[in-house]
Design a protein around this motif. Structure first.
Motif, mmCIF file in Angstrom:
data_model
loop_
_atom_site.group_PDB
_atom_site.id
_atom_site.type_symbol
_atom_site.label_atom_id
_atom_site.label_comp_id
_atom_site.label_asym_id
_atom_site.label_seq_id
_atom_site.Cartn_x
_atom_site.Cartn_y
_atom_site.Cartn_z
ATOM 1 N N MET A 71 0.828 -1.212 0.000
ATOM 2 C CA MET A 71 0.000 0.000 0.000
ATOM 3 C C MET A 71 0.862 1.262 0.000
ATOM 4 O O MET A 71 0.567 2.213 -0.726
ATOM 5 N N LEU A 72 1.912 1.270 0.801
ATOM 6 C CA LEU A 72 2.778 2.452 0.854
ATOM 7 C C LEU A 72 3.422 2.724 -0.506
ATOM 8 O O LEU A 72 3.567 3.879 -0.909
ATOM 9 N N VAL A 73 3.793 1.672 -1.203
ATOM 10 C CA VAL A 73 4.356 1.844 -2.556
ATOM 11 C C VAL A 73 3.270 2.346 -3.509
ATOM 12 O O VAL A 73 3.508 3.272 -4.293
ATOM 13 N N LEU A 74 2.084 1.769 -3.422
ATOM 14 C CA LEU A 74 0.981 2.191 -4.298
ATOM 15 C C LEU A 74 0.531 3.624 -4.014
ATOM 16 O O LEU A 74 0.042 4.308 -4.921
ATOM 17 N N PHE A 75 0.663 4.084 -2.778
ATOM 18 C CA PHE A 75 0.254 5.445 -2.419
ATOM 19 C C PHE A 75 1.287 6.492 -2.830
ATOM 20 O O PHE A 75 1.011 7.688 -2.767
ATOM 21 N N PHE A 76 2.464 6.056 -3.243
ATOM 22 C CA PHE A 76 3.529 6.994 -3.608
ATOM 23 C C PHE A 76 3.085 8.009 -4.669
ATOM 24 O O PHE A 76 3.342 9.210 -4.509
ATOM 25 N N PRO A 77 2.393 7.599 -5.754
ATOM 26 C CA PRO A 77 1.939 8.591 -6.742
ATOM 27 C C PRO A 77 1.012 9.667 -6.161
ATOM 28 O O PRO A 77 1.023 10.805 -6.621
ATOM 29 N N VAL A 78 0.256 9.314 -5.148
ATOM 30 C CA VAL A 78 -0.625 10.299 -4.511
ATOM 31 C C VAL A 78 0.217 11.383 -3.839
ATOM 32 O O VAL A 78 -0.068 12.578 -3.959
ATOM 33 N N HIS A 79 1.281 10.978 -3.179
ATOM 34 C CA HIS A 79 2.144 11.956 -2.500
ATOM 35 C C HIS A 79 2.896 12.827 -3.498
ATOM 36 O O HIS A 79 3.076 14.028 -3.261
ATOM 37 N N VAL A 80 3.303 12.244 -4.613
ATOM 38 C CA VAL A 80 3.940 13.037 -5.672
ATOM 39 C C VAL A 80 2.930 14.016 -6.248
ATOM 40 O O VAL A 80 3.242 15.197 -6.454
ATOM 41 N N HIS A 81 1.716 13.557 -6.494
ATOM 42 C CA HIS A 81 0.656 14.414 -7.018
ATOM 43 C C HIS A 81 0.385 15.581 -6.070
ATOM 44 O O HIS A 81 0.204 16.719 -6.510
ATOM 45 N N MET A 82 0.370 15.317 -4.789
ATOM 46 C CA MET A 82 0.154 16.381 -3.810
ATOM 47 C C MET A 82 1.277 17.418 -3.866
ATOM 48 O O MET A 82 1.042 18.605 -3.677
ATOM 49 N N LEU A 83 2.474 16.945 -4.143
ATOM 50 C CA LEU A 83 3.630 17.840 -4.197
ATOM 51 C C LEU A 83 3.609 18.733 -5.431
ATOM 52 O O LEU A 83 3.945 19.913 -5.353
ATOM 53 N N ILE A 84 3.174 18.185 -6.562
ATOM 54 C CA ILE A 84 3.246 18.961 -7.812
ATOM 55 C C ILE A 84 1.940 19.656 -8.180
ATOM 56 O O ILE A 84 1.933 20.514 -9.057
ATOM 57 N N ASN A 85 0.845 19.321 -7.510
ATOM 58 C CA ASN A 85 -0.440 19.926 -7.811
ATOM 59 C C ASN A 85 -0.910 20.741 -6.611
ATOM 60 O O ASN A 85 -1.213 20.189 -5.562
ATOM 61 N N LYS A 86 -0.964 22.047 -6.783
ATOM 62 C CA LYS A 86 -1.279 22.943 -5.663
ATOM 63 C C LYS A 86 -2.623 22.606 -5.008
ATOM 64 O O LYS A 86 -2.737 22.572 -3.786
ATOM 65 N N LYS A 87 -3.647 22.355 -5.808
ATOM 66 C CA LYS A 87 -4.972 22.044 -5.264
ATOM 67 C C LYS A 87 -4.944 20.742 -4.452
ATOM 68 O O LYS A 87 -5.535 20.651 -3.379
ATOM 69 N N ALA A 88 -4.263 19.732 -4.966
ATOM 70 C CA ALA A 88 -4.160 18.453 -4.271
ATOM 71 C C ALA A 88 -3.293 18.559 -3.026
ATOM 72 O O ALA A 88 -3.420 17.757 -2.102
ATOM 73 N N GLY A 89 -2.424 19.562 -2.985
ATOM 74 C CA GLY A 89 -1.525 19.740 -1.853
ATOM 75 C C GLY A 89 -2.191 20.274 -0.601
ATOM 76 O O GLY A 89 -1.539 20.433 0.431
ATOM 77 N N LEU A 90 -3.494 20.539 -0.685
ATOM 78 C CA LEU A 90 -4.287 20.959 0.473
ATOM 79 C C LEU A 90 -3.713 22.202 1.163
ATOM 80 O O LEU A 90 -3.823 22.359 2.375
ATOM 81 N N ASN A 91 -3.068 23.055 0.388
ATOM 82 C CA ASN A 91 -2.466 24.288 0.906
ATOM 83 C C ASN A 91 -1.407 24.050 1.978
ATOM 84 O O ASN A 91 -1.128 24.934 2.780
ATOM 85 N N LEU A 92 -0.849 22.856 1.987
ATOM 86 C CA LEU A 92 0.238 22.568 2.919
ATOM 87 C C LEU A 92 1.534 23.143 2.358
ATOM 88 O O LEU A 92 1.732 23.172 1.139
ATOM 89 N N PRO A 93 2.434 23.588 3.222
ATOM 90 C CA PRO A 93 3.729 24.093 2.728
ATOM 91 C C PRO A 93 4.489 22.995 1.987
ATOM 92 O O PRO A 93 4.356 21.803 2.310
ATOM 93 N N LYS A 94 5.288 23.406 1.009
ATOM 94 C CA LYS A 94 6.057 22.432 0.205
ATOM 95 C C LYS A 94 6.912 21.526 1.087
ATOM 96 O O LYS A 94 7.022 20.331 0.828
#
Length: 115
Positions: A71-94
């Protein structure tokens, strides 16, 4: 059972439960190229809860540990997406998003220690 496994179990059970309490938050962070967001959010929630509970029992512990690593490996793209997509990043600092991404590797290493 080591207290570390109880902590890990608690983390995954709580995270899985939150997939059902706040599914929209999880759907918002998913990359658009993944279809059926709600389905995957609920399914991953089920697997997180099952993996967390499975850690408690010796007969299912290894299976649960391997499931968590997968699961942690499969969730990796979600974390990358959050990093590169401002809306998906939930307004969290980089730096927080980068730390979350690195945390995936730390969690995989932590879990692997018990396999």
């Amino acid at each position: 059972m080591s207290w570390h496994l109880y902590v890990l179990s608690f983390i995954f059970i709580i995270a899985g439960i939150f997939h059902f309490i706040r599914p929209k938050a999880f759907m918002r962070i998913m990359p658009l190229y993944i279809p059926y967001h709600k389905f995957w959010v609920y399914l991953s929630g089920v697997f997180e809860v099952l993996a967390g509970v499975g850690l408690i029992f010796e007969s299912t512990r290894i299976f649960s540990l391997l499931l968590i690593i997968i699961m942690l490996v499969l969730f990796f793209p979600v974390h990358v997406h959050m990093l590169i997509n401002k809306k998906a990043g939930l307004n969290l600092p980089k730096w927080v998003l980068i730390l979350r991404l690195l945390l995936q590797f730390a969690l995989i290493y932590w879990v692997y220690q018990y396999v």
